[in-house]
Design a protein around this motif. Structure first.
Motif, short mmCIF file in Angstrom:
data_model
loop_
_atom_site.label_atom_id
_atom_site.label_comp_id
_atom_site.label_asym_id
_atom_site.label_seq_id
_atom_site.Cartn_x
_atom_site.Cartn_y
_atom_site.Cartn_z
N PHE A 87 -13.73 12.95 -1.20
CA PHE A 87 -12.98 12.98 0.06
C PHE A 87 -12.13 11.71 0.08
N HIS A 88 -11.15 11.65 -0.81
CA HIS A 88 -10.33 10.45 -0.96
C HIS A 88 -9.30 10.33 0.14
N LEU A 89 -9.03 9.13 0.55
CA LEU A 89 -8.07 8.83 1.62
C LEU A 89 -6.76 8.38 0.99
N THR A 90 -5.64 8.92 1.48
CA THR A 90 -4.35 8.54 0.93
C THR A 90 -3.34 8.30 2.03
N LYS A 91 -2.33 7.51 1.66
CA LYS A 91 -1.17 7.32 2.52
C LYS A 91 0.01 7.09 1.59
N PRO A 92 1.11 7.80 1.77
CA PRO A 92 2.22 7.73 0.81
C PRO A 92 2.84 6.34 0.70
N SER A 93 2.91 5.63 1.83
CA SER A 93 3.63 4.36 1.82
C SER A 93 2.88 3.35 2.69
N ALA A 94 2.39 2.30 2.06
CA ALA A 94 1.58 1.32 2.79
C ALA A 94 2.44 0.41 3.65
N HIS A 95 1.89 0.07 4.81
CA HIS A 95 2.49 -0.93 5.68
C HIS A 95 1.56 -2.14 5.76
N MET A 96 2.15 -3.26 6.10
CA MET A 96 1.34 -4.48 6.24
C MET A 96 0.22 -4.27 7.25
N ARG A 97 0.49 -3.49 8.29
CA ARG A 97 -0.50 -3.28 9.34
C ARG A 97 -1.68 -2.42 8.89
N ASP A 98 -1.59 -1.83 7.71
CA ASP A 98 -2.71 -1.03 7.19
C ASP A 98 -3.82 -1.90 6.59
N ALA A 99 -3.55 -3.18 6.44
CA ALA A 99 -4.57 -4.06 5.88
C ALA A 99 -5.78 -4.10 6.80
N ALA A 100 -6.92 -3.67 6.27
CA ALA A 100 -8.13 -3.52 7.07
C ALA A 100 -9.26 -3.10 6.14
N GLU A 101 -10.44 -2.87 6.73
CA GLU A 101 -11.55 -2.32 5.96
C GLU A 101 -11.70 -0.85 6.34
N TYR A 102 -11.95 -0.04 5.33
CA TYR A 102 -12.03 1.40 5.51
C TYR A 102 -13.42 1.89 5.08
#
Lengths: 114, 114
Positions: free
Chosen positions: B74-89
């Motif tokens: 169940f992999h998580l993806t996002k096409p284009s990273a933003h600086m605001r995506d920096a976090a723990e998942y």
């Protein structure tokens, strides 16, 4: 926008003191969870309730921790006596239970025991 | 019993690059699967959930995840990273045997560089 609320947000106390953390779950949710998060152990499930009845508290140190739900709008987690190793962030979460099982987290209580 | 393994405790990407966070699960029953995000000094926020409907699940902030039964992933993806995506998942699976408790992975810290 319904949210889980937790008080206090920060707590600094001395070893041996009693600590009480409170949580107000989202209205209508019938499951409530307490977690502890530390750098070393990550997220640990301490206890959880369904319809205010405790279902599992095997993650809690029984001699010093206790969790209760006096009513549907309040969950409490108590530590007595507190120890430095209890320093952590404590999260409360609530959920609708079936059929989807997701949980919604509060902002946490950061506990420091000196 | 259910379990979750997140591959890679730390992932670094450049802004605009693809984000891929890996999660594999173990479950003896059809699972419900979740991804949560935790920003610094905040609680966990539900990103998306799989509850046996569509295998490709879209969540908030442009994230999506695909349930692949054959790969138990169940992999998580996002096409284009933003600086605001920096976090723990965190990836999580519902634990039917324990009622509605979630089993969390150990988390993956996402760093995004400019």
């Amino acid at each position: 926008d319904a949210r889980v609320t937790q008080t206090p947000r920060h707590k600094v106390t001395e070893m041996g003191q009693e600590v009480t953390m409170r949580c107000q779950p989202i209205l209508g949710h019938n499951t409530v969870f307490w977690y502890r998060q530390t750098m070393m152990q990550g997220l640990e499930l301490l206890a959880y309730f369904r319809n205010r009845a405790p279902l599992d508290d095997s993650g809690m140190p029984k001699d010093r921790f206790s969790a209760e739900m006096p009513d549907a709008t309040l969950a409490t987690l108590k530590i007595q006596p507190s120890e430095p190793r209890d320093s952590a962030v404590y999260f409360c979460a609530s959920g609708p239970g079936t059929p989807t099982y997701e949980q919604y987290f509060g902002p946490g209580t950061r506990l420091t025991v000196t | 019993a259910q379990s979750v393994t997140q591959l890679g405790s730390h992932v670094s990407v450049s802004e605009g690059a693809l984000v891929l966070l890996r999660c594999n699960y173990s479950s003896s029953v059809p699972p419900y699967l979740f991804w949560y995000v935790q920003y610094p000094n905040q609680g966990l926020q539900l990103l998306l959930k799989y509850t046996s409907a569509a295998t490709l699940v879209k969540g908030i902030n442009g994230f999506e995840a695909e349930f692949k039964k054959s790969e138990t992933s169940f992999h998580l993806t996002k096409p284009s990273a933003h600086m605001r995506d920096a976090a723990e998942y965190f990836c999580a699976v519902s634990d039917y045997q324990a009622g509605t408790a979630l089993i969390f992975g150990k988390g993956t810290t996402l760093s995004v560089s400019s």
